[in-house]
Design an enzyme around this catalytic site. Sequence first.
Site, short mmCIF file in Angstrom:
data_model
loop_
_atom_site.label_atom_id
_atom_site.label_comp_id
_atom_site.label_asym_id
_atom_site.label_seq_id
_atom_site.Cartn_x
_atom_site.Cartn_y
_atom_site.Cartn_z
N ASP A 102 22.83 40.24 75.71
CA ASP A 102 22.81 41.26 74.66
C ASP A 102 23.17 42.62 75.30
OD1 ASP A 102 21.68 39.02 73.42
OD2 ASP A 102 20.29 40.22 72.22
N LYS A 166 24.87 43.07 66.97
CA LYS A 166 23.43 43.26 66.80
C LYS A 166 23.15 44.72 66.45
CE LYS A 166 19.36 43.04 69.91
NZ LYS A 166 18.91 42.54 71.22
N LYS A 198 22.97 39.94 64.24
CA LYS A 198 21.55 39.93 64.63
C LYS A 198 20.88 41.23 64.20
CE LYS A 198 18.52 39.69 68.71
NZ LYS A 198 18.44 39.36 70.15
#
Length: 247
Positions: A102, A166, A198
């Site tokens: 991430d 995300k 996300k």
Amino acid sequence: MTEQYDNAQLAVSLMDLTSLNSSDTTSDIQLLINSINPTLGTPAAVCVYSDFVDDAKIALAARELNHVKVATVTNFPAGDAPLSDVINETLIAIERGADEIDLVIPYKALIAGDESTVLEYIQQSKKACAARAQLKVIIESGELKIDKLITKATNLAIQGGADFVKTSTGKVPVNATLEATKVMLSAIKQSGEVVGFKAAGGVKTVADAKDYLALTRSIMGDDYLQADTFRFGASSLLSDVYKVLEK
């Protein structure tokens, strides 16, 4: 009640169970893994700092939860580390066994109008992940604030090869919001690419999750709501989900 149960069951399967505290220790990660109750449902992944990727893998294996992926973060949380450091930490995390990376984009650069730096961080991180790890790109939507910048960041993530886009780090005043989610999902839909989404930070209850699931369903359709394309990044959502499922 059935709808609430269905939402809880779906939410757990889409969750990145997260612990990203500066005070985290190996025993905290063990507790995180121990909080998973397989009879009530398992998350898609756990998300921990790179130093704890090994610990998470071992703890999951000990409980026969090898199907649960391990994610970690890079350029986190401020998004302003030198690119060489970011690539180095990406490669180290993958060597430790991370399944997902991430990455926080240099969002302050984007706010200043520097798109090429943002794209380079994404493309180079994707290259470092190669076929060994998925790349989830954190745009920090709460700091970008305006729809135009959120759309631009989402498009850059897609252009750079992100597997997921995300919302947030969970470390700034405004994290995941339904408004930002709508903007990001609309950009993903318009791109025509298969890219996941996300929502991270602030999704704490089944009621919160329900709103995100409904919004996503309305834009992307039912099929999008699977772990390959949709995740919640959450630390406290699991306990509320289990409360609902236990009833």
